[in-house]
Design an enzyme around this catalytic site. Structure first.
Site, PDB file in Angstrom:
ATOM      1  N   LYS A  41    -130.756 -84.448  56.190  1.00  0.00           N
ATOM      2  CA  LYS A  41    -130.623 -83.707  57.495  1.00  0.00           C
ATOM      3  C   LYS A  41    -131.454 -84.389  58.263  1.00  0.00           C
ATOM      4  CE  LYS A  41    -133.441 -79.949  57.205  1.00  0.00           C
ATOM      5  NZ  LYS A  41    -133.874 -78.725  56.893  1.00  0.00           N
ATOM      6  N   CYS A  59    -131.481 -85.271  73.521  1.00  0.00           N
ATOM      7  CA  CYS A  59    -129.917 -85.413  73.361  1.00  0.00           C
ATOM      8  C   CYS A  59    -129.443 -84.093  72.251  1.00  0.00           C
ATOM      9  CB  CYS A  59    -129.609 -86.490  72.472  1.00  0.00           C
ATOM     10  SG  CYS A  59    -127.703 -86.720  72.172  1.00  0.00           S
ATOM     11  N   CYS A  61    -125.840 -83.867  72.172  1.00  0.00           N
ATOM     12  CA  CYS A  61    -124.230 -84.550  71.905  1.00  0.00           C
ATOM     13  C   CYS A  61    -124.243 -85.279  70.696  1.00  0.00           C
ATOM     14  CB  CYS A  61    -123.980 -85.038  73.262  1.00  0.00           C
ATOM     15  SG  CYS A  61    -124.256 -86.778  73.306  1.00  0.00           S
ATOM     16  N   CYS A  70    -132.113 -88.227  75.183  1.00  0.00           N
ATOM     17  CA  CYS A  70    -130.990 -88.403  75.769  1.00  0.00           C
ATOM     18  C   CYS A  70    -130.850 -89.419  76.533  1.00  0.00           C
ATOM     19  CB  CYS A  70    -130.553 -87.183  76.993  1.00  0.00           C
ATOM     20  SG  CYS A  70    -129.485 -87.370  77.996  1.00  0.00           S
ATOM     21  N   HIS A  74    -123.794 -88.564  76.901  1.00  0.00           N
ATOM     22  CA  HIS A  74    -122.928 -87.508  77.089  1.00  0.00           C
ATOM     23  C   HIS A  74    -122.009 -87.383  78.164  1.00  0.00           C
ATOM     24  CE1 HIS A  74    -126.843 -86.680  79.614  1.00  0.00           C
ATOM     25  NE2 HIS A  74    -125.546 -86.090  80.321  1.00  0.00           N
TER      26      HIS A  74
HETATM   27  S1  FES Z   1    -127.154 -85.202  75.666  1.00  0.00           S
HETATM   28 FE1  FES Z   1    -126.568 -86.795  74.043  1.00  0.00          FE
HETATM   29  S2  FES Z   1    -126.982 -88.518  75.346  1.00  0.00           S
HETATM   30 FE2  FES Z   1    -127.213 -86.891  76.819  1.00  0.00          FE
END
Ligand code: FES
Length: 100
Positions: A41, A59, A61, A70, A74
């Site tokens: 996990k 992040c 994504c 991030c 994304h």
């Molecule tokens: S939300 Fe994943 S790189 Fe920005």
């Protein structure tokens, strides 16, 4: 209310009413394509006192090279897939609410 036309959702359902379009996307498989796959996990802990100032940008994504932070990956993901994911931004400069 915006008027939208839903045409295709590859891994989800699309429900259309006469005035409103509601899109529900459900991942059929894994949402993490490559980050620390050997771990059971992926969980990260950051002390509030060590958050970057004035904003900590995390992040959501699962495509950032600097995960859990991030790095803008994304944007490419959204452009390629039509998705709309973005980061969690914590404003570390904002004053904490007064305790009651
Ligand atoms: S939300 Fe994943 S790189 Fe920005």
């Amino acid at each position: 209310m915006a008027t939208l036309r839903a045409t295709t959702v590859s891994q989800g359902r699309v429900a259309v009413s006469s005035r409103r379009v509601s899109v529900v996307v459900r991942a059929d498989g894994q949402i993490n394509p490559s980050i620390r796959k050997s771990e059971e996990k992926v969980a990260d802990f950051v002390k509030a006192s060590e958050l970057p100032k004035p904003k900590a940008v995390f992040c959501r994504c699962w495509r950032a090279e600097k995960f859990p932070y991030c790095d803008g990956a994304h944007l490419k993901h959204n452009k390629e897939t039509g998705d709309n994911v973005g980061p969690l931004v914590i404003d570390t400069a904002a004053a904490a609410p007064a305790s009651q």
